[in-house]
Design a protein around this motif. Structure first.
Motif, PDB file in Angstrom:
ATOM      1  N   VAL A 130       0.856  -1.186   0.000  1.00  0.00           N
ATOM      2  CA  VAL A 130       0.000   0.000   0.000  1.00  0.00           C
ATOM      3  C   VAL A 130       0.891   1.235   0.000  1.00  0.00           C
ATOM      4  CG1 VAL A 130      -1.721   1.312   1.305  1.00  0.00           C
ATOM      5  CG2 VAL A 130      -1.829  -1.202   1.251  1.00  0.00           C
ATOM      6  N   ARG A 131       0.700   2.094  -0.993  1.00  0.00           N
ATOM      7  CA  ARG A 131       1.488   3.319  -1.067  1.00  0.00           C
ATOM      8  C   ARG A 131       1.251   4.166   0.186  1.00  0.00           C
ATOM      9  NH1 ARG A 131       3.446   6.493  -5.372  1.00  0.00           N
ATOM     10  NH2 ARG A 131       2.457   5.101  -6.883  1.00  0.00           N
ATOM     11  N   GLY A 132       2.321   4.667   0.763  1.00  0.00           N
ATOM     12  CA  GLY A 132       2.226   5.515   1.940  1.00  0.00           C
ATOM     13  C   GLY A 132       2.248   4.759   3.254  1.00  0.00           C
ATOM     14  N   ALA A 133       2.084   3.442   3.220  1.00  0.00           N
ATOM     15  CA  ALA A 133       2.087   2.644   4.454  1.00  0.00           C
ATOM     16  C   ALA A 133       3.518   2.284   4.846  1.00  0.00           C
ATOM     17  CB  ALA A 133       1.258   1.384   4.279  1.00  0.00           C
ATOM     18  N   ARG A 134       3.719   2.035   6.124  1.00  0.00           N
ATOM     19  CA  ARG A 134       5.001   1.549   6.619  1.00  0.00           C
ATOM     20  C   ARG A 134       4.967   0.033   6.713  1.00  0.00           C
ATOM     21  NH1 ARG A 134       6.981   3.181  11.943  1.00  0.00           N
ATOM     22  NH2 ARG A 134       4.833   3.645  12.492  1.00  0.00           N
ATOM     23  N   TYR A 135       6.112  -0.579   6.450  1.00  0.00           N
ATOM     24  CA  TYR A 135       6.204  -2.036   6.464  1.00  0.00           C
ATOM     25  C   TYR A 135       7.466  -2.482   7.200  1.00  0.00           C
ATOM     26  CZ  TYR A 135       2.472  -2.792   3.048  1.00  0.00           C
ATOM     27  OH  TYR A 135       1.249  -2.856   2.419  1.00  0.00           O
ATOM     28  N   VAL A 136       7.361  -3.638   7.824  1.00  0.00           N
ATOM     29  CA  VAL A 136       8.520  -4.378   8.320  1.00  0.00           C
ATOM     30  C   VAL A 136       8.701  -5.557   7.379  1.00  0.00           C
ATOM     31  CG1 VAL A 136       9.457  -5.786  10.192  1.00  0.00           C
ATOM     32  CG2 VAL A 136       8.234  -3.646  10.715  1.00  0.00           C
ATOM     33  N   VAL A 137       9.865  -5.649   6.728  1.00  0.00           N
ATOM     34  CA  VAL A 137      10.063  -6.600   5.638  1.00  0.00           C
ATOM     35  C   VAL A 137      11.301  -7.454   5.894  1.00  0.00           C
ATOM     36  CG1 VAL A 137      10.388  -6.850   3.144  1.00  0.00           C
ATOM     37  CG2 VAL A 137       9.047  -4.921   4.038  1.00  0.00           C
ATOM     38  N   PHE A 138      11.143  -8.776   5.668  1.00  0.00           N
ATOM     39  CA  PHE A 138      12.266  -9.710   5.708  1.00  0.00           C
ATOM     40  C   PHE A 138      12.801  -9.846   4.281  1.00  0.00           C
ATOM     41  CE2 PHE A 138      10.204 -10.475   9.594  1.00  0.00           C
ATOM     42  CZ  PHE A 138      10.968 -11.295  10.422  1.00  0.00           C
ATOM     43  N   LEU A 139      14.074  -9.544   4.082  1.00  0.00           N
ATOM     44  CA  LEU A 139      14.686  -9.620   2.756  1.00  0.00           C
ATOM     45  C   LEU A 139      15.539 -10.874   2.647  1.00  0.00           C
ATOM     46  CD1 LEU A 139      15.813  -5.905   2.382  1.00  0.00           C
ATOM     47  CD2 LEU A 139      13.770  -6.982   1.413  1.00  0.00           C
ATOM     48  N   ARG A 140      15.456 -11.531   1.501  1.00  0.00           N
ATOM     49  CA  ARG A 140      16.164 -12.794   1.271  1.00  0.00           C
ATOM     50  C   ARG A 140      17.679 -12.597   1.165  1.00  0.00           C
ATOM     51  NH1 ARG A 140      13.973 -17.383  -0.144  1.00  0.00           N
ATOM     52  NH2 ARG A 140      11.731 -17.547  -0.579  1.00  0.00           N
ATOM     53  N   ASN A 141      18.423 -13.606   1.607  1.00  0.00           N
ATOM     54  CA  ASN A 141      19.859 -13.672   1.335  1.00  0.00           C
ATOM     55  C   ASN A 141      20.156 -14.754   0.298  1.00  0.00           C
ATOM     56  OD1 ASN A 141      19.679 -16.104   2.707  1.00  0.00           O
ATOM     57  ND2 ASN A 141      20.779 -15.402   4.531  1.00  0.00           N
ATOM     58  N   THR A 142      19.111 -15.260  -0.357  1.00  0.00           N
ATOM     59  CA  THR A 142      19.254 -16.324  -1.365  1.00  0.00           C
ATOM     60  C   THR A 142      18.910 -15.781  -2.740  1.00  0.00           C
ATOM     61  OG1 THR A 142      16.941 -17.036  -1.280  1.00  0.00           O
ATOM     62  CG2 THR A 142      18.433 -17.959   0.380  1.00  0.00           C
ATOM     63  N   GLY A 143      19.127 -16.613  -3.750  1.00  0.00           N
ATOM     64  CA  GLY A 143      18.568 -16.296  -5.045  1.00  0.00           C
ATOM     65  C   GLY A 143      17.056 -16.323  -4.964  1.00  0.00           C
ATOM     66  N   TRP A 144      16.384 -15.644  -5.882  1.00  0.00           N
ATOM     67  CA  TRP A 144      14.923 -15.631  -5.873  1.00  0.00           C
ATOM     68  C   TRP A 144      14.419 -15.445  -7.288  1.00  0.00           C
ATOM     69  CZ3 TRP A 144      12.764 -11.093  -7.664  1.00  0.00           C
ATOM     70  CH2 TRP A 144      13.588  -9.965  -7.650  1.00  0.00           C
ATOM     71  N   SER A 145      13.137 -15.777  -7.462  1.00  0.00           N
ATOM     72  CA  SER A 145      12.535 -15.686  -8.791  1.00  0.00           C
ATOM     73  C   SER A 145      11.295 -14.811  -8.829  1.00  0.00           C
ATOM     74  CB  SER A 145      12.172 -17.088  -9.297  1.00  0.00           C
ATOM     75  OG  SER A 145      13.330 -17.886  -9.434  1.00  0.00           O
ATOM     76  N   SER A 147      10.040 -12.812  -5.824  1.00  0.00           N
ATOM     77  CA  SER A 147      10.115 -11.638  -4.965  1.00  0.00           C
ATOM     78  C   SER A 147      11.309 -11.755  -4.036  1.00  0.00           C
ATOM     79  CB  SER A 147       8.827 -11.497  -4.136  1.00  0.00           C
ATOM     80  OG  SER A 147       8.953 -10.472  -3.155  1.00  0.00           O
ATOM     81  N   PRO A 148      11.987 -10.644  -3.743  1.00  0.00           N
ATOM     82  CA  PRO A 148      13.075 -10.676  -2.763  1.00  0.00           C
ATOM     83  C   PRO A 148      12.561 -10.690  -1.330  1.00  0.00           C
ATOM     84  CG  PRO A 148      12.795  -8.448  -3.569  1.00  0.00           C
ATOM     85  CD  PRO A 148      11.855  -9.318  -4.370  1.00  0.00           C
ATOM     86  N   VAL A 149      11.239 -10.515  -1.161  1.00  0.00           N
ATOM     87  CA  VAL A 149      10.632 -10.606   0.167  1.00  0.00           C
ATOM     88  C   VAL A 149      10.535 -12.079   0.544  1.00  0.00           C
ATOM     89  CG1 VAL A 149       8.593 -10.101   1.558  1.00  0.00           C
ATOM     90  CG2 VAL A 149       9.345  -8.477  -0.199  1.00  0.00           C
ATOM     91  N   LEU A 150      10.982 -12.426   1.723  1.00  0.00           N
ATOM     92  CA  LEU A 150      11.064 -13.828   2.134  1.00  0.00           C
ATOM     93  C   LEU A 150       9.698 -14.367   2.535  1.00  0.00           C
ATOM     94  CD1 LEU A 150      12.700 -16.341   2.796  1.00  0.00           C
ATOM     95  CD2 LEU A 150      13.396 -15.265   4.938  1.00  0.00           C
ATOM     96  N   ASP A 151       9.137 -15.242   1.703  1.00  0.00           N
ATOM     97  CA  ASP A 151       7.925 -15.989   2.016  1.00  0.00           C
ATOM     98  C   ASP A 151       6.788 -15.090   2.521  1.00  0.00           C
ATOM     99  OD1 ASP A 151       6.705 -18.605   2.081  1.00  0.00           O
ATOM    100  OD2 ASP A 151       6.736 -18.471   4.259  1.00  0.00           O
ATOM    101  N   GLU A 152       6.533 -14.000   1.817  1.00  0.00           N
ATOM    102  CA  GLU A 152       5.452 -13.063   2.145  1.00  0.00           C
ATOM    103  C   GLU A 152       5.613 -12.394   3.509  1.00  0.00           C
ATOM    104  OE1 GLU A 152       1.354 -13.786   0.196  1.00  0.00           O
ATOM    105  OE2 GLU A 152       1.922 -15.730   1.026  1.00  0.00           O
ATOM    106  N   HIS A 153       6.814 -12.350   4.038  1.00  0.00           N
ATOM    107  CA  HIS A 153       7.052 -11.698   5.328  1.00  0.00           C
ATOM    108  C   HIS A 153       7.245 -10.197   5.117  1.00  0.00           C
ATOM    109  CE1 HIS A 153       7.279 -15.710   6.892  1.00  0.00           C
ATOM    110  NE2 HIS A 153       7.594 -15.291   8.106  1.00  0.00           N
ATOM    111  N   ALA A 154       6.165  -9.548   4.737  1.00  0.00           N
ATOM    112  CA  ALA A 154       6.096  -8.094   4.626  1.00  0.00           C
ATOM    113  C   ALA A 154       4.891  -7.673   5.455  1.00  0.00           C
ATOM    114  CB  ALA A 154       5.941  -7.661   3.170  1.00  0.00           C
ATOM    115  N   PHE A 155       5.135  -7.071   6.601  1.00  0.00           N
ATOM    116  CA  PHE A 155       4.077  -6.782   7.570  1.00  0.00           C
ATOM    117  C   PHE A 155       3.789  -5.284   7.620  1.00  0.00           C
ATOM    118  CE2 PHE A 155       6.400 -10.563   9.247  1.00  0.00           C
ATOM    119  CZ  PHE A 155       5.405 -11.499   8.964  1.00  0.00           C
ATOM    120  N   ARG A 156       2.544  -4.945   7.342  1.00  0.00           N
ATOM    121  CA  ARG A 156       2.124  -3.538   7.329  1.00  0.00           C
ATOM    122  C   ARG A 156       1.896  -3.041   8.751  1.00  0.00           C
ATOM    123  NH1 ARG A 156      -2.050  -4.412   4.866  1.00  0.00           N
ATOM    124  NH2 ARG A 156      -3.711  -3.861   6.308  1.00  0.00           N
ATOM    125  N   VAL A 157       2.373  -1.848   9.044  1.00  0.00           N
ATOM    126  CA  VAL A 157       2.158  -1.239  10.356  1.00  0.00           C
ATOM    127  C   VAL A 157       0.806  -0.541  10.341  1.00  0.00           C
ATOM    128  CG1 VAL A 157       3.029   0.402  12.061  1.00  0.00           C
ATOM    129  CG2 VAL A 157       4.646  -0.904  10.640  1.00  0.00           C
TER     130      VAL A 157
END
Length: 280
Positions: A130-145, A147-157
């Motif tokens: 959501v544009r304008g929202a804050r998020y806590v996001v887990f970023l991958r340290n692996t290759g990806w195809s 999304s670089p977000v790890l297993d949908e771990h993007a949490f909106r505040v």
């Protein structure tokens, strides 16, 4: 109808639908005809990257995390090229790294987005922002195809009942961290729609006052750090902005999952065939 070649995704299986006339608010599609000429950045070499694996425990989550960041969504736009298909690029500004390291601005490139004909390729298991929202996001340290977000771990505040709680991709509240990973409640918010509007609380959640079930942002981050210290672990590795060489959002399987809820306006698609690019 063919969208591209099939490919194997890691972890969850990606699914896609084509939608007519839909796009995220404020999004623009950069195509070869409309955008200024520029050199496409090379994709990462697949063989040189550590492959991802299923996230089925807290340890597997932390092992594949390069950093845990918090930032504000300042831009959401679509990019398209004939080589890699449509991608949605989410820009996080004023980024703060709670675990690991990150620059002050991040560019999250995810499979799916606007096609030149105005339709939209929507890929499941890729979080919507959501544009304008804050998020806590887990970023991958692996290759990806996808999304670089790890297993949908993007949490909106979200402010709920005077508290800042975290909301997952399916609308549930983050309720804790355990050996199985991040715990979430049943959906309390509606999911983010294709226009990227901020979701509302579900009527039943308003009636039972869902706020006490969710963890506050700072409490969640503190608990996560405590788990790392207790296990003598740290997050490590580098976040990569680009997908692996084989990645193309045109090659995501497009057959809807069995029992999936039909998407209004979706174009029925047939199972993919392995057809080289440029051939009918």
């Amino acid at each position: 109808m063919r969208v591209g070649r099939p490919w194997t995704t890691f972890g969850r299986e990606g699914r896609a639908w084509l939608l007519l006339g839909l796009g995220l608010t404020g999004c623009s599609a950069a195509t070869g005809d409309e955008a200024p000429a520029r050199q496409e950045s090379p994709l990462a070499a697949e063989a040189s990257l550590r492959p991802p694996r299923a996230v089925d425990s807290l340890l597997s989550l932390l092992d594949q995390t390069a950093s845990v960041v918090e930032g504000e969504v300042t831009d959401v736009r679509s990019e398209y090229s004939p080589r890699t298909g449509p991608w949605t690029v989410v820009t996080l500004g004023n980024v703060r790294a709670h675990l690991g390291a990150a620059p002050r601005e991040l560019r999250l490139k995810q499979a799916g987005g606007l096609l030149p004909d105005g339709r939209q390729l929507v890929v499941s298991h890729v979080p919507r922002f959501v544009r304008g929202a804050r998020y806590v996001v887990f970023l991958r340290n692996t290759g990806w195809s996808l999304s670089p977000v790890l297993d949908e771990h993007a949490f909106r505040v979200e402010p709920v009942g005077g508290r800042e709680v975290l909301v997952g991709a399916e609308g549930g509240l983050v309720s804790g961290v355990g050996s199985a990973g991040v715990r979430q409640t049943a959906p309390v918010f509606e999911t983010v729609d294709l226009m990227g509007a901020r979701p509302a609380l579900r009527a039943e959640a308003q009636a039972r006052s869902a706020a006490p079930e969710g963890m506050e942002r700072e409490a969640f981050l503190s608990l996560l750090q405590s788990h790392l210290r207790a296990r003598g672990l740290t997050v490590a590795g580098a976040f990569r902005e680009e997908p692996v060489t084989a990645a193309s959002s045109l090659s995501v399987p497009v057959t809807p999952a069995v029992g999936a809820t039909p998407v209004p306006g979706a174009v029925p698609l047939q199972p993919e065939r392995d057809v080289p690019p440029g051939q009918p």
